[in-house]
Write an enzyme that holds these catalytic residues in place. Structure first.
Site, short mmCIF file in Angstrom:
data_model
loop_
_atom_site.label_atom_id
_atom_site.label_comp_id
_atom_site.label_asym_id
_atom_site.label_seq_id
_atom_site.Cartn_x
_atom_site.Cartn_y
_atom_site.Cartn_z
N ARG A 1 0.72 3.86 -3.25
CA ARG A 1 0.09 5.15 -2.95
C ARG A 1 1.11 6.26 -2.74
NH1 ARG A 1 -5.55 3.91 0.25
NH2 ARG A 1 -5.59 1.65 -0.02
N ASP B 1 -5.20 -9.99 -7.99
CA ASP B 1 -5.58 -9.22 -9.16
C ASP B 1 -4.43 -8.51 -9.86
OD1 ASP B 1 -5.37 -7.71 -6.87
OD2 ASP B 1 -7.01 -6.36 -7.33
N GLU C 1 0.82 -1.21 0.00
CA GLU C 1 0.00 0.00 0.00
C GLU C 1 0.85 1.26 0.00
OE1 GLU C 1 -3.86 -1.91 0.12
OE2 GLU C 1 -3.09 0.05 -0.46
N GLU D 1 -12.12 0.56 -10.28
CA GLU D 1 -11.75 -0.39 -11.34
C GLU D 1 -12.63 -0.27 -12.59
OE1 GLU D 1 -9.82 -1.41 -7.78
OE2 GLU D 1 -11.98 -1.28 -8.11
#
Length: 688
Positions: free
Chosen positions: A322, A451, A318, A586
Site C-alpha cells: 500500500r 493468493d 500491507e 478482485e
C-alpha cells in the site's frame, strides 16, 4: 389438629333507587376457581391444550401482524444509521384519495422524506410497503473499529470479525405507472429486487465538457430529487467512476483526513498503522482519473505531514503493497522526486524484518525502533505475505541503485522454490521464520494467505523482462496443480470454480480473493503462455460474475460454497457468516484484464453493474462508501462502518481502466500492477 372451619358465602343482589345493580363478584370468582379445581388433571390439561391451539390458529390467520413486527424490527436497525444514501422513488398514488404517498426508503439508511410533514417533525424510515408501527425507544448501536492502532493491540493486529446477520426476506417493490407526467422523464429501474435510480450522482459538480453536455449538474441535496440518468456511453461511465471517487474522497477528507481509514457511518476514522493509508493508496488513482485538485492537496499532506519516524509496529506486507507500492507508482506517473524520497525512507525502515535465522521475514516491524518480530501468537508468517513484496523491493533497488532491497526478497523466492512440501506446484499457507520450512502442510488454497504468491510468480517474471526461469517454472507448475487438484464444476449449471484441499479432502469453498485468478491467467496468456490458460480464465470469470449476479444486492459475498450435486438447485451457497462484502477489487481487476485482451464488451457491462450495486447499497450520503454485512438482504444490508483503503486504491481504479478506451493508459505491455493495483514499469529486456 382440627380441619379448618368451612366458610359459607352468600351472594347478595342490591338495587338502589337509580336501578344500579351490585353483585358479589368475589364469590363468583372463587366459585369458578372451585369448579376448575374439581376437574381432573386430564380435563384441565385438555382445556389448556385446546386454548393454546386456538391462540396459535388465531395468530396464523393474521400474517399481517408478523409482517408488521418484521418491518418494525428492520426499520429499527436502520433508524440508528443516519448516514446512508437515500434514493427517492416515484410517487405512489393512494387509491382512496388519489394523492401521492411519501416515497419509500429502500435499502438505504436515511429515512424517506414526507413532503407534507412538518419541517421539524421526525420522519420515520419505511421498508417497502410495510405498515408503520409506533416507534419504540431506539438503542444506539456502535460499530467498533475492527483494527485498532498497534499501541492498543494486546495480541497483534486484530483481524476483522464476522457478525452473523439475520437475513430478512426480500420484499419486492412495484413501479407505479400512474405518476405525474414529469416523473416519466426520470427513468427508474428495478435493480435486483429494490427500486433505484438509473444514476448515482454525487454532490460534486461535473468537471468535463462531456458531462456538461450530457446531464445537468447534480442537485445540492441528492436525497430530495432524482438525479439524471447516466447512459452506457464510455464518457459517462468514466465520469461515474470519477463521481464515485469524489464522493469517497469527500468522506475521507471531511472525517478522516491523514488517518488510515474512513468510518463513514459514524463520520470518524480508524487507525491501523497511523500512516495515512487511504491517502497514500489513492495518490496514483487520483492522477489517473485526472483529479488534479484532490491530488494537489494530498501531495501537500505527503510533503508536510507524512513521517515514518514513529514508534509503531506495521505489517510488512500491507505497508509494502500500500505505502511503498503507492509511492513508487505515483513517482513513475508524476516524475516527482518527493514520492521517491518517501519510498526510500519507508523501504529502508522495513529492512529489519528480514533479519531472521531463515531469511524468511518477520510479519511485523517497528519502523521507528528498527526492530521486527512475528505475530505474538505464532512464529509463522503467511506465505502470501513474504512472497508478495518482491515487485516493490526489486523496483526500489532499480531506482536507487542499491541492491540490498532486491537481494533480500529474491532470497525468499529462492528458498520457497526449493522447499519440500509442495504438491504439483501448490504451496502450504504458512512458513516458519526460524526454520524456513512450510508448516500446516497438506492444506492448499488460492484464497487468503496464499493468493498473491501465485500472482507474483508471473508478475515478477514479466517485470524482470521474462528472464527468470525459476519463477516461470513455479507458475506453470502451480497452474497445472490447480487444474489437477482444485478445479471443479457445479452440478446445476456447470460453473467452473477453484476449491480448497485439506489433506486430500476437497472443499468446494472459494474466497472472493480467488477472483484475481482470471485476470492473472489472461495476463500470462497475453505474454505467450499456453492458450488453455485463457480458456480457463473465461470460465472462471463467468463464475466470479455469477457470485455477484446471484446475490440480491448484486454484490458478491466474501466467501461462497458451490453445489456439486446434479440438481435444479442453486450453484452458489452462502453461509450466514460469509455474507459480508468489503468493497474488494478482485473481480473488477479481472474484468479489466479480460476486456483489455478480448475487447468483449460484456466485461464492461458486468463492471457497470457492480458499480451500480456499490452505489445502491454501500454509498453513504455524507461521503464515503461502507462495507456491508449481508449481500443477500437488499432491505437491510447492514453497514459495517468501514471503507478500506483499497476501495479507492484498487476497486475504483480498475473500474476506470475497464471503462477507458485508451489502451495506452497504463499499457499492460509497459506496466505490471502490484497486488494493490499500483503500476510499476516492466524492465527492458537485457541484450542477448
Amino acid at each position: 389438629m382440627y380441619p379448618p372451619s368451612r366458610k359459607d358465602f352468600i351472594s347478595l343482589t342490591l338495587s338502589d333507587p337509580h336501578s344500579n345493580t351490585y353483585n358479589n363478584g368475589k364469590h363468583r370468582r372463587q366459585s369458578c376457581w372451585r369448579k376448575w379445581k374439581q376437574l381432573s388433571r386430564l380435563q384441565r390439561s385438555l382445556i389448556l391444550f385446546l386454548l393454546a391451539l386456538l391462540l396459535i390458529f388465531g395468530l396464523l390467520s393474521y400474517p399481517s401482524i408478523t409482517e408488521q413486527w418484521r418491518g418494525w424490527s428492520d426499520r429499527e436497525d436502520w433508524l440508528e444509521l443516519n448516514d446512508r444514501d437515500v434514493k427517492d422513488l416515484p410517487p405512489i398514488l393512494d387509491q382512496a384519495t388519489g394523492k401521492g404517498l411519501p416515497p419509500v426508503a429502500g435499502p438505504h439508511v436515511l429515512p424517506a422524506v414526507d413532503p407534507d410533514a412538518d419541517a421539524g417533525a421526525p420522519v420515520e424510515p419505511r421498508g417497502p410497503n410495510i405498515p408503520i408501527l409506533p416507534r419504540p425507544p431506539t438503542k444506539i448501536k456502535t460499530f467498533p473499529n475492527k483494527r485498532g492502532p498497534p499501541s492498543l493491540q494486546k495480541d497483534g493486529n486484530i483481524s476483522d470479525t464476522v457478525r452473523e446477520v439475520k437475513q430478512v426476506p426480500e420484499v419486492a417493490q412495484e413501479e407505479e405507472e400512474e405518476g405525474q407526467e414529469e416523473d416519466k422523464e426520470k427513468k427508474i429501474v428495478s435493480w435486483r429486487g429494490a427500486m433505484i435510480e438509473a444514476d448515482q450522482a454525487t454532490e460534486t459538480p461535473p468537471s468535463t465538457n462531456e458531462r456538461e453536455a450530457a446531464a445537468p449538474p447534480a442537485p445540492a441535496n441528492p436525497a430530495d430529487t432524482v438525479p439524471p440518468e447516466v447512459s452506457s456511453g464510455t464518457v459517462d461511465r468514466l465520469e461515474a467512476v470519477c463521481d464515485a471517487f469524489r464522493h469517497a474522497w469527500k468522506g475521507y477528507k471531511d472525517y478522516a483526513w491523514g488517518h488510515d481509514e474512513l468510518k463513514p457511518i459514524s463520520r470518524s476514522f480508524g487507525e491501523w498503522f497511523g500512516l495515512g493509508l487511504t491517502l497514500i493508496d489513492s495518490l496514483d488513482t487520483m492522477w489517473i482519473l485526472g483529479l488534479k485538485e484532490e491530488f494537489a492537496e494530498a501531495k501537500d499532506w505527503v510533503e508536510k505531514e507524512l513521517s515514518f519516524d514513529k514508534n509503531v509496529d506495521v505489517n510488512l506486507f500491507e505497508t509494502t503493497i500500500r505505502v511503498l507500492g503507492g509511492l513508487l507508482s505515483t513517482y513513475h506517473l508524476t516524475g516527482d522526486q518527493l514520492f521517491l524520497e518517501k519510498a526510500k525512507d519507508i523501504g529502508s525502515r522495513l529492512m529489519p524484518a528480514f533479519k531472521t535465522p531463515s531469511k524468511i521475514p518477520f510479519s511485523d516491524v517497528n519502523i521507528g525502533r528498527g526492530t521486527a518480530h512475528p505475530p505474538r501468537w505464532t512464529s509463522d508468517s503467511t506465505l502470501a505475505e513474504v512472497t508478495s513484496i518482491q515487485l516493490e523491493f526489486r523496483e526500489l533497488s532499480r531506482l536507487t541503485q542499491d541492491p540490498q532491497y532486491q537481494e533480500v526478497v529474491n532470497e525468499v523466492m529462492k528458498l520457497v522454490h526449493k522447499l519440500p512440501g509442495k504438491q504439483d506446484g501448490l504451496v502450504p499457507m504458512f512458513i516458519n521464520t526460524n526454520s524456513g520450512q512450510f508448516t500446516h502442510k497438506g492444506v492448499f488454497t488460492l484464497g487468503a494467505r496464499a493468493d498473491s504468491y501465485y500472482e507474483y510468480l508471473l508478475k515478477q517474471w514479466i517485470q524482470g523482462g521474462k528472464t527468470e526461469d525459476d519463477l516461470l517454472e513455479d507458475y506453470l507448475q502451480a497452474v497445472e496443480g490447480v487444474k489437477k487438484h482444485l478445479l471443479r464444476q457445479t452440478g446445476p449449471n456447470k460453473l467452473t470454480f477453484v476449491g480448497e484441499l485439506s489433506h486430500t479432502r476437497f472443499n468446494p469453498k472459494m474466497d472472493h480473493l480467488v477472483c484475481f485468478l482470471p485476470g492473472t491467467l489472461a495476463l500470462g496468456a497475453h505474454n505467450g503462455l499456453p492458450g488453455d490458460h485463457m480458456d480457463l480464465a473465461v470460465q472462471l470469470m463467468e463464475t466470479c460474475h455469477q457470485m455477484y449476479k446471484q446475490m440480491e444486492t448484486g454484490l458478491s459475498p466474501e466467501i461462497v460454497h458451490f453445489n456439486l450435486q446434479a440438481s435444479d438447485g442453486h450453484d452458489v451457497v452462502v453461509k450466514p457468516a460469509d455474507r459480508h462484502n468489503l468493497l474488494r477489487p478482485e473481480t473488477v481487476e479481472s474484468l479489466f484484464y479480460m476486456y483489455r485482451f478480448t475487447k468483449d464488451t460484456k466485461y464492461r457491462d458486468w463492471g457497470w453493474d457492480i458499480l451500480h450495486s456499490f452505489n445502491n447499497y454501500t454509498k453513504v450520503p455524507g461521503g464515503g462508501y461502507t462495507s456491508i454485512n449481508n449481500v443477500r438482504d437488499p432491505v437491510n444490508p447492514g453497514p459495517r462502518d468501514k471503507m478500506e483503503s483499497f476501495f479507492l486504491g484498487e476497486t475504483l481504479k480498475y473500474l476506470y481502466l475497464l471503462f477507458s478506451d485508451d489502451m495506452e493508459l497504463l499499457s499492460l505491455d509497459k506496466y505490471v500492477f502490484n497486488t494493490e493495483a499500483h503500476a510499476l514499469p516492466i524492465w527492458p529486456s537485457p541484450p542477448k
